[in-house]
Design an enzyme around this catalytic site. Sequence first.
Site, PDB file in Angstrom:
ATOM      1  N   SER A 165       7.537  25.295  28.277  1.00  0.00           N
ATOM      2  CA  SER A 165       7.382  24.289  28.840  1.00  0.00           C
ATOM      3  C   SER A 165       5.837  24.276  29.110  1.00  0.00           C
ATOM      4  O   SER A 165       5.337  25.319  29.293  1.00  0.00           O
ATOM      5  CB  SER A 165       8.179  24.294  30.270  1.00  0.00           C
ATOM      6  OG  SER A 165       7.741  23.506  31.192  1.00  0.00           O
ATOM      7  N   TYR A 220      10.155  29.297  37.347  1.00  0.00           N
ATOM      8  CA  TYR A 220      10.503  28.944  35.893  1.00  0.00           C
ATOM      9  C   TYR A 220       9.171  28.810  35.067  1.00  0.00           C
ATOM     10  O   TYR A 220       9.222  29.334  34.040  1.00  0.00           O
ATOM     11  CB  TYR A 220      11.078  27.585  35.890  1.00  0.00           C
ATOM     12  CG  TYR A 220      11.418  26.838  34.724  1.00  0.00           C
ATOM     13  CD1 TYR A 220      12.546  27.041  34.018  1.00  0.00           C
ATOM     14  CD2 TYR A 220      10.436  25.925  34.123  1.00  0.00           C
ATOM     15  CE1 TYR A 220      12.732  26.532  32.629  1.00  0.00           C
ATOM     16  CE2 TYR A 220      10.802  25.282  32.937  1.00  0.00           C
ATOM     17  CZ  TYR A 220      11.855  25.395  32.378  1.00  0.00           C
ATOM     18  OH  TYR A 220      12.326  24.853  30.931  1.00  0.00           O
TER      19      TYR A 220
END
Length: 305
Positions: A165, A220
């Site tokens: 990401s 995350y």
Amino acid sequence: MAEPKLAELISQPSGPFQSPTRWWSKETVAIVTGGNKGIGYAMVKQMAEMGVTVVLTARDTEKGLKAIEALRSQGLFDVHLLCLDVSDPESIRTFVSSFQQHFGVLDILVNNAAVSFNEIGENSVEHAETVIKTNFYGAKLLTEALFPMFRRSSSSTSRLLNITSRLGSLNKVRNRHIKKILESDKLSEEVIEGVVSWFLEDVKSGQWKSRGWPELWTDYAVSKLALNAYTRILARRYEGEGLSANCFCPGFTQTAMTRGKGTHTADDAARIGARLALLPPQHLPTGQFFIIGAHNTSVILNSKL
């Protein structure tokens, strides 16, 4: 006739992938973790449609079997289920043993399995240890366990594609000391694990907000920051030795993790991911971070990790 550029190969219009050099066959074996839904399922489907033998992994046997049944109902019979929970080292050992017994060799590993416990707009770190254990350590331990099975030859290069990401990009780190550590040419796996431990200590002490960690989906983001850094190490270590290691950020994709919100579908993201995994050897880079354009899935940006 000029050879197509890398971006052109990846971002062809939707439809069958027309590679100028089809290096793969039915004997080519790929593993996609977290393959029973979302981007993972869509990548299994894309690669199976292209003629690759794909091993779909899932934590839940029933959900995995339903995914396999759905794929086979579409005429895709070279798909296989092996159960795997990447957050559990024992599950990884069992999976690798089963894979070695049934397949023996590996050409493509897509580390897709990941978790997040935050809603869009939320930023809790209540489950930080689980997120780190799954998204970073799970991918790392699985990759290491499978290294002996990667098929490296002069005619083709094995491929590792980590689904990551932009939230884990170095420019999201506000702590200059941490950023300098991760940018170092002397970066090691031990150093990355030290940074991760530092973050978890900040979480336990309640100081994580003031330490300069990424601001959005912090746990995350840190898990993907670590995975990006680990991929960079592998790319350097195995460059020229038959293994390519890259990262792919699918962008804001409509999946269960985003509660169905996003700018594009899992199929859109998987189409790009599968083409990255199947690039012709002469066009295959290593140590790259690929990302789908924010407003146009036909625009693929890439930079060095």
